[in-house]
Every structure is written in C-alpha cells, then in structure tokens.
Design a protein around this motif. Structure first.
Motif, PDB file in Angstrom:
ATOM      1  N   ALA A 194      49.188  11.164 -54.586  1.00  0.00           N
ATOM      2  CA  ALA A 194      49.702  11.777 -53.360  1.00  0.00           C
ATOM      3  C   ALA A 194      49.037  11.241 -52.097  1.00  0.00           C
ATOM      4  O   ALA A 194      49.565  11.398 -50.994  1.00  0.00           O
ATOM      5  CB  ALA A 194      49.510  13.298 -53.424  1.00  0.00           C
ATOM      6  N   MET A 195      47.889  10.586 -52.249  1.00  0.00           N
ATOM      7  CA  MET A 195      47.138  10.100 -51.097  1.00  0.00           C
ATOM      8  C   MET A 195      47.766   8.840 -50.515  1.00  0.00           C
ATOM      9  O   MET A 195      48.344   8.040 -51.240  1.00  0.00           O
ATOM     10  CB  MET A 195      45.685   9.812 -51.499  1.00  0.00           C
ATOM     11  CG  MET A 195      44.842  11.053 -51.697  1.00  0.00           C
ATOM     12  SD  MET A 195      43.376  10.833 -52.753  1.00  0.00           S
ATOM     13  CE  MET A 195      42.674   9.299 -52.161  1.00  0.00           C
ATOM     14  N   PRO A 196      47.649   8.641 -49.190  1.00  0.00           N
ATOM     15  CA  PRO A 196      48.119   7.387 -48.582  1.00  0.00           C
ATOM     16  C   PRO A 196      47.219   6.229 -48.960  1.00  0.00           C
ATOM     17  O   PRO A 196      46.110   6.426 -49.476  1.00  0.00           O
ATOM     18  CB  PRO A 196      48.045   7.675 -47.076  1.00  0.00           C
ATOM     19  CG  PRO A 196      46.988   8.718 -46.944  1.00  0.00           C
ATOM     20  CD  PRO A 196      47.094   9.574 -48.176  1.00  0.00           C
ATOM     21  N   VAL A 197      47.681   5.011 -48.711  1.00  0.00           N
ATOM     22  CA  VAL A 197      46.886   3.827 -49.031  1.00  0.00           C
ATOM     23  C   VAL A 197      45.696   3.726 -48.084  1.00  0.00           C
ATOM     24  O   VAL A 197      45.682   4.306 -46.994  1.00  0.00           O
ATOM     25  CB  VAL A 197      47.738   2.550 -48.962  1.00  0.00           C
ATOM     26  CG1 VAL A 197      48.842   2.595 -50.012  1.00  0.00           C
ATOM     27  CG2 VAL A 197      48.329   2.359 -47.573  1.00  0.00           C
ATOM     28  N   PHE A 198      44.711   2.964 -48.512  1.00  0.00           N
ATOM     29  CA  PHE A 198      43.475   2.805 -47.740  1.00  0.00           C
ATOM     30  C   PHE A 198      43.469   1.485 -46.981  1.00  0.00           C
ATOM     31  O   PHE A 198      43.280   1.440 -45.778  1.00  0.00           O
ATOM     32  CB  PHE A 198      42.281   2.884 -48.689  1.00  0.00           C
ATOM     33  CG  PHE A 198      40.938   2.766 -48.032  1.00  0.00           C
ATOM     34  CD1 PHE A 198      40.662   3.419 -46.842  1.00  0.00           C
ATOM     35  CD2 PHE A 198      39.930   2.017 -48.627  1.00  0.00           C
ATOM     36  CE1 PHE A 198      39.404   3.331 -46.240  1.00  0.00           C
ATOM     37  CE2 PHE A 198      38.671   1.920 -48.044  1.00  0.00           C
ATOM     38  CZ  PHE A 198      38.419   2.578 -46.851  1.00  0.00           C
ATOM     39  N   GLN A 199      43.700   0.377 -47.694  1.00  0.00           N
ATOM     40  CA  GLN A 199      43.752  -0.948 -47.089  1.00  0.00           C
ATOM     41  C   GLN A 199      45.045  -1.631 -47.490  1.00  0.00           C
ATOM     42  O   GLN A 199      45.551  -1.419 -48.597  1.00  0.00           O
ATOM     43  CB  GLN A 199      42.568  -1.805 -47.533  1.00  0.00           C
ATOM     44  CG  GLN A 199      41.220  -1.298 -47.046  1.00  0.00           C
ATOM     45  CD  GLN A 199      40.077  -2.163 -47.550  1.00  0.00           C
ATOM     46  OE1 GLN A 199      40.064  -2.580 -48.701  1.00  0.00           O
ATOM     47  NE2 GLN A 199      39.114  -2.444 -46.685  1.00  0.00           N
ATOM     48  N   GLY A 200      45.565  -2.459 -46.603  1.00  0.00           N
ATOM     49  CA  GLY A 200      46.778  -3.203 -46.888  1.00  0.00           C
ATOM     50  C   GLY A 200      46.473  -4.643 -47.229  1.00  0.00           C
ATOM     51  O   GLY A 200      45.513  -5.223 -46.733  1.00  0.00           O
ATOM     52  N   GLY A 201      47.306  -5.237 -48.099  1.00  0.00           N
ATOM     53  CA  GLY A 201      47.105  -6.636 -48.467  1.00  0.00           C
ATOM     54  C   GLY A 201      47.707  -6.930 -49.817  1.00  0.00           C
ATOM     55  O   GLY A 201      48.573  -6.190 -50.304  1.00  0.00           O
ATOM     56  N   ILE A 205      50.449  -3.847 -53.364  1.00  0.00           N
ATOM     57  CA  ILE A 205      51.865  -3.741 -53.018  1.00  0.00           C
ATOM     58  C   ILE A 205      52.746  -3.992 -54.237  1.00  0.00           C
ATOM     59  O   ILE A 205      52.320  -4.591 -55.217  1.00  0.00           O
ATOM     60  CB  ILE A 205      52.251  -4.740 -51.900  1.00  0.00           C
ATOM     61  CG1 ILE A 205      51.821  -6.197 -52.274  1.00  0.00           C
ATOM     62  CG2 ILE A 205      51.604  -4.329 -50.598  1.00  0.00           C
ATOM     63  CD1 ILE A 205      52.781  -6.965 -53.092  1.00  0.00           C
ATOM     64  N   LYS A 206      53.982  -3.493 -54.144  1.00  0.00           N
ATOM     65  CA  LYS A 206      55.019  -3.879 -55.102  1.00  0.00           C
ATOM     66  C   LYS A 206      55.911  -4.934 -54.477  1.00  0.00           C
ATOM     67  O   LYS A 206      56.068  -6.027 -54.995  1.00  0.00           O
ATOM     68  CB  LYS A 206      55.857  -2.655 -55.494  1.00  0.00           C
ATOM     69  CG  LYS A 206      55.271  -1.799 -56.600  1.00  0.00           C
ATOM     70  CD  LYS A 206      56.267  -0.726 -57.032  1.00  0.00           C
ATOM     71  CE  LYS A 206      55.740   0.064 -58.216  1.00  0.00           C
ATOM     72  NZ  LYS A 206      56.683   1.133 -58.633  1.00  0.00           N
ATOM     73  N   GLU A 207      56.505  -4.581 -53.338  1.00  0.00           N
ATOM     74  CA  GLU A 207      57.374  -5.518 -52.625  1.00  0.00           C
ATOM     75  C   GLU A 207      57.089  -5.425 -51.132  1.00  0.00           C
ATOM     76  O   GLU A 207      56.845  -4.339 -50.602  1.00  0.00           O
ATOM     77  CB  GLU A 207      58.850  -5.189 -52.883  1.00  0.00           C
ATOM     78  CG  GLU A 207      59.286  -5.409 -54.326  1.00  0.00           C
ATOM     79  CD  GLU A 207      60.781  -5.176 -54.511  1.00  0.00           C
ATOM     80  OE1 GLU A 207      61.451  -4.855 -53.515  1.00  0.00           O
ATOM     81  OE2 GLU A 207      61.260  -5.310 -55.645  1.00  0.00           O
ATOM     82  N   ASN A 232      51.910  -0.377 -54.850  1.00  0.00           N
ATOM     83  CA  ASN A 232      51.685  -0.533 -56.280  1.00  0.00           C
ATOM     84  C   ASN A 232      51.327   0.802 -56.936  1.00  0.00           C
ATOM     85  O   ASN A 232      51.003   1.781 -56.267  1.00  0.00           O
ATOM     86  CB  ASN A 232      50.562  -1.544 -56.522  1.00  0.00           C
ATOM     87  CG  ASN A 232      50.704  -2.283 -57.833  1.00  0.00           C
ATOM     88  OD1 ASN A 232      51.403  -1.835 -58.732  1.00  0.00           O
ATOM     89  ND2 ASN A 232      50.027  -3.412 -57.952  1.00  0.00           N
ATOM     90  N   GLU A 233      51.363   0.810 -58.254  1.00  0.00           N
ATOM     91  CA  GLU A 233      50.959   1.993 -59.006  1.00  0.00           C
ATOM     92  C   GLU A 233      49.437   2.086 -59.040  1.00  0.00           C
ATOM     93  O   GLU A 233      48.707   1.142 -58.732  1.00  0.00           O
ATOM     94  CB  GLU A 233      51.500   1.900 -60.441  1.00  0.00           C
ATOM     95  CG  GLU A 233      53.010   1.720 -60.540  1.00  0.00           C
ATOM     96  CD  GLU A 233      53.782   2.930 -60.026  1.00  0.00           C
ATOM     97  OE1 GLU A 233      53.235   4.057 -60.127  1.00  0.00           O
ATOM     98  OE2 GLU A 233      54.902   2.744 -59.534  1.00  0.00           O
TER      99      GLU A 233
END
Length: 402
Positions: A241-248, A252-254, A263-264
């Motif tokens: 349920a938590m939002p992501v922390f870092q992007g990159g 990711i999935k797509e 991603n899972e």
C-alpha cells in the motif's frame, strides 16, 4: 570460542606495536573469512548485474543475490521473501518508512512515539516528518538505570498515536527493551510499530511474526557482514500500500512518457543497480552466525558481560552508565575527572579499540548529564583475557592522568 577467533584475520594484527584488542563491536563487527571470501569470489568469478541479464554470469549473480533474501527471511522469521527489502543499512530503512508510509499516513495533529534512548537515525527522520506534517513527537522517558517504563509508555498512547518507532537494544546502554509487550500496546490503539534492530539482530533471536512488529530494520555490518547493505522488513500488506521511495530501473514494470507502472514486491523498493557483492556476502555472515548458533554465542557474550561488569566496577572512580536488568554484551562507563576521549586515545596507544563520545544518542547523554561515555562492546570472538587487558589499560590511564 577461541577456535572461532581464528576465522577473523584482522584480529592477528598489531596496533601501535600491541596486539589488537577490538572492543568496538557495537559500531561494527569484524568479518570472518567466509564473508571476505564471498566478496572475493563474486568479483573473481561471476561479477555481473542482476535480474535482467540472460547470460551465465548474470544468472549466477542473480541466484546468489536472491539466495541472501531467503537467508534473511529465515534469519528474522519473515512470512515471505517479498517482505525483505535490501537497503544500505538501518538508517536508510528507517528513512524509507518515514518518506513513504509516514508521508502517506501521518496527518496534522497525529502523534509519533519514540524513546529517549534512540539512535539519531530513529529520531531525525521522525522530526523531519513531524515538522512537515504538523504532527507531534512524544518521548518515552529513560530511568536512571537506563530502562524504559512500560507503564509510562502506555500513558503516552492514545487514538492520536499513529506510529511507535523503538530501538530493541540500545547501542549506548545495552538495554534490551520489552518490545513485544510494547508492540501489543501500540496495536491496541491502532498504531503501527517500527523496530530498530541494528543492535539486536546479532545478539537476540529475531522472529518478526512472533514479535508482530510492522517494520523491522537491521544492518549487515553489525552481524559480521559487509558495510553498505541492510534490510527493511515490512508486513506485505503495508509495503504493497505504500508509495515508492526512489525512481529508476528495477522498481518499474513499464515506463512511457505518459505514465509508469511499478514492480511487485520486493523490487518496488530496490531502484537501480544494488550493492550486489555485499548483499551476496551478507548470506555468508548469516550462515556463519547460524552455524555457530545464537544460543551458544549468547552464553559466551553473557559471560563476558558479567566478567567485564564485575572487573570494571572494581576500578576506583569508574561509573557504569546503564545498569538495566536485561542487557546485551556492552558496557558504557565514565571515570571521574577524565574525559572519555582522553581515555579512548590512551587505550588506543595500548592497542585497545573502544568507542568514545555520545554514540549518536545526544539526547540520551543529555538526560544523564554527561558529554559521552567510553563504550566497550563484546562479540563472539572476544576473550576474557582481553577484558583483563582493558582493565589494566584503564588503571594505567588513571595513573597517567591523575
């Protein structure tokens, strides 16, 4: 444990022409050959990036990396590997929760409870969050013996309490806190609980399901593993349920310029190329501990603690700071009229490594009205004879500075 000591090559070295007596294990533990060799073997035989490669080296590295996740699951009793997130250490793990779960769930007027013996890494992220959200940070007081009162803690709990962030074992005092009882009380008011296990993971049997904590964090370098790798455990439903922390990459999935899907678990929180080598070597450290057995280790360390406490208490002018009934193998102390840093410097000249200062617990030092302490912390490779060397060194130090 003398045979185990032979597995730690650094313990054979000299410091200032004296045999090394390493008593700074609460800061970081030394590494057995199995860990050193695991690092070397990765770089020598299958150094490659993980998860996305289809060539042999990438597949071997991925398998070894994920094997550590299963080892961690077993080490802390997690329900699934999806609940095991690799981080740089306890500090990053706590910050991850603060910046994701915290920002999502803490609102103005909500309350976060921590204790008066927390490490700065379990204070500052919550201060930042409270300032951002206009929330309130409440502190469980510490007794003169260095213990937390469950009764006083329960008095702080209310329907406004949204999170309790608590150290299981104090890095400055050695106190073992009654976290299971405290977690139960927090859950009764609907609060979530994060446990800082940086000091407890190496000493105590950890079962996050039995403990019923919502989050648990520990660092590899304190459990005879490498630096730069740690673990965040979180209950699956919370992590999902938590939002992501870092992007990159990897998290990711797509990705398109219009939107990104994530991603899972657990990869949702592992952006970019991770610390592959050190994560792989962490498994060797956990296997090393399991191979000896925590009960055997604990008995050895308890004997060292009892001996050190008795010998140090007999030194004129020495006062032990933190005399909780339940402690791990750590003794913090001061000697009347001598600054802790001066003691540390003179002991180093004798080849004795201890930690001096506030131990990243400045509020706790303020509570005791002291600038800091000398801290001697013991591990499975330490011997009674090394405590004798410490005591002799302290007598010599007192004579020099008196």
């Amino acid at each position: 444990m003398k045979d185990v000591r032979l597995q730690f090559p650094i313990l054979d070295r000299l410091v200032k022409d004296k045999p090394l007596v390493y008593l700074d294990n609460a800061a970081t533990s030394q590494k057995p050959l199995a860990v050193i060799e695991a690092l070397s073997h990765y770089y020598s035989h299958y150094n490659a990036n993980i998860h996305r490669g289809i060539h042999t080296l990438a597949e071997e590295a991925t398998a070894a990396y994920e094997a550590t996740r299963y080892a961690v699951q077993d080490f802390i009793g997690a329900a699934s590997v999806e609940e095991v997130i690799f981080t740089r250490g306890t500090t990053e793990a706590i910050n991850l929760v603060a910046y994701t779960w915290g920002r999502q769930n803490i609102q103005a007027g909500d309350e976060i409870i921590i204790s008066g013996m927390e490490h700065h890494s379990n204070i500052v992220p919550w201060q930042i969050l409270c300032a951002e959200k206009s929330a309130v940070l409440k502190i469980i007081p510490v007794s003169d013996k260095g213990e937390l009162s469950v009764q006083e803690y329960k008095a702080l709990l209310s329907e406004k309490t949204k999170l309790v962030a608590l150290v299981q074992v104090s890095n400055a005092l050695g106190t073992v806190n009654p976290v299971k009882e405290m977690i139960e009380a927090a859950h009764q008011v609907g609060a979530k609980v994060l446990i800082d296990g940086a000091q407890s993971a190496v000493h105590l049997d950890i079962d996050v399901q039995q403990m019923d904590c919502d989050f648990f964090a520990f660092s590899g370098h304190k459990v005879y593993g490498p630096t730069g790798v740690g673990v965040l455990y979180g209950k699956k439903e919370l992590l999902e349920a938590m939002p992501v922390f870092q992007g990159g990459g990897e998290m990711i999935k797509e990705v398109s310029f219009e939107r990104t899907t994530y991603n899972e678990l657990p990869y949702k929180y592992e952006a970019g190329t991770p610390n592959i080598a050190d994560t792989i070597a962490l498994k060797a450290a956990l296997d090393f501990i399991s191979g000896i057995g925590k009960e055997k280790i604990r008995k050895h360390e308890e004997a060292l603690l009892a001996y050190a406490t008795a010998e140090l208490s007999a030194i004129p002018g020495l006062e032990i700071v933190g005399q909780a009934k339940e402690k791990v193998s750590l003794v913090s102390f001061n000697i009347k009229g001598i600054h802790p840093q001066d003691i540390g410097i003179l002991l180093d000249n004798l080849g004795i490594a201890v930690r001096t200062g506030h131990h990243c617990t400045q509020p706790l030092m303020k509570r005791f009205g002291i600038p800091g302490t000398v801290r001697a912390s013991f591990a499975l490779y330490n011997q009674q004879e090394e405590i004798d060397v410490l005591v002799a060194g302290l007598h010599k130090t007192i004579k020099m500075l008196s």
